[in-house]
Design an enzyme around this catalytic site. Structure first.
Site, short mmCIF file in Angstrom:
data_model
loop_
_atom_site.label_atom_id
_atom_site.label_comp_id
_atom_site.label_asym_id
_atom_site.label_seq_id
_atom_site.Cartn_x
_atom_site.Cartn_y
_atom_site.Cartn_z
N GLY A 198 22.00 24.17 -31.66
CA GLY A 198 22.29 22.94 -30.93
C GLY A 198 22.49 21.78 -31.87
CG ASP A 199 24.32 18.37 -30.33
OD1 ASP A 199 25.38 18.62 -30.93
OD2 ASP A 199 24.24 18.27 -29.09
N GLY A 200 20.43 19.42 -32.62
CA GLY A 200 19.28 19.21 -33.48
C GLY A 200 19.33 20.06 -34.73
CB SER A 201 20.35 23.59 -35.32
OG SER A 201 19.40 24.18 -34.46
CG LEU A 202 25.17 21.09 -35.71
CD1 LEU A 202 26.10 20.46 -34.69
CD2 LEU A 202 25.96 21.74 -36.83
CD GLU B 115 15.43 19.08 -33.92
OE1 GLU B 115 14.98 18.49 -34.93
OE2 GLU B 115 15.65 20.30 -33.90
#
Length: 297
Positions: free
Chosen positions: A68-72, A274
């Protein structure tokens, strides 16, 4: 081209398909297109370790983050330092960044799109020493995310998560009291919503957040006009309908930097989805064209 794909093993798509199915699908697609890909499944702190290791490999030209965007967002520190390109494999819940650049949400289609993608410079936001691609928020929104994600981690649906998020905001309603300093001067605020985005937002489809452009070299600043629950409800309904530029419940501004001094020493802040407690004061700025991102043709 040799690429490294680091996949969040806890991402929603991975859990639905199974880790082996995801890695097999990616291997088949990229192999058929002549790409040498190292596909790595990781979770938690291992994600950062694997990204850091791949960034140090001189033979790898692009780092693909599956999640997701948090991983990026968490991968940015290492990718920016390496000078390599970043690729987005949308495996999360909202996948705002993937939608922003036109990346297909289907796994196989995204893999094909990445194989022929073009390196494109993109701005990166920064708060203190933490980078972000989409936005950082104070106030009710971090509470919403925390409550929503508790339900989603237990297998709850999107709707169940959203309802839990609203319930969490109602139980733990927060007012952000802060002093804002910017090139235009200083202001004191008391609000239920403060958002700083990587470039200005535009009106979009419901439940999405899209920016006008990703290379404008500025921050978008959005402050809820009301500190009360009724004003927050109005703001939330308009945002859920995709209204950002035309949201009458928000003060909006554009600037190159912003300092936020909150009354609370370590408030909750959400950064690209996050949530964490971070010690202030907070210095936001924009890094124009700092990231090379792979954009579908």
């Amino acid at each position: 081209m040799r690429i490294a794909a680091i996949i969040n093993a806890r991402a929603g798509t991975v859990l639905r398909m199974s880790p082996s199915a995801v890695t097999e699908r990616l291997s088949v697609v990229w192999g058929s297109l002549g790409h040498d890909a190292a596909i790595i499944l990781a979770e938690g702190k291992d994600m950062g370790r694997m990204v850091r290791k791949a960034c140090r490999d001189p033979d790898i030209r692009a780092i693909i983050i599956g999640g997701g965007d948090g991983s990026l967002s968490r991968a940015l520190e290492h990718v920016l330092a390496s000078g390599k390109s970043l690729g987005v494999l949308p495996l999360g819940t909202m996948n705002y960044m993937a939608r922003q650049i036109g990346m297909p949400l289907d796994l196989a289609q995204a893999a094909v799109a990445l194989a022929g993608a073009v390196q494109t410079p993109m701005d990166v936001g920064r708060v203190n020493d933490r980078y972000f691609l989409i936005r950082a928020c104070f106030g009710a929104f971090p509470e919403f995310i925390q409550s929503r994600d508790r339900v989603r981690r237990k297998g709850g649906s999107f709707l169940e998560g959203a309802l839990a998020g609203l319930s969490g905001v109602a139980r733990r309603y927060r007012i952000v009291e802060a002093e804002l300093s910017s090139p235009g001067g200083r202001a004191r605020i008391a609000t239920s919503f403060l958002m700083i985005s990587n470039n200005l937002c535009r009106d979009s489809d419901p439940f999405l957040l899209e920016r006008e452009r990703m290379d404008g070299g500025s921050l978008g600043v959005y402050v809820g006009r009301s500190a009360g629950p009724v004003g927050l409800m109005e703001l939330g309904l308009q945002a859920a309908m995709g209204r950002w530029a035309s949201n009458e419940a928000l003060f909006q501004g554009e600037m190159h930097w912003l300092e936020v001094q909150t009354e609370q020493r370590k408030p909750l802040i959400s950064i690209d989805g996050e949530v964490e407690k971070m010690e202030g004061p907070f210095r936001f700025d924009i890094l124009p064209g700092a990231l090379s991102i792979l954009v579908p043709k």
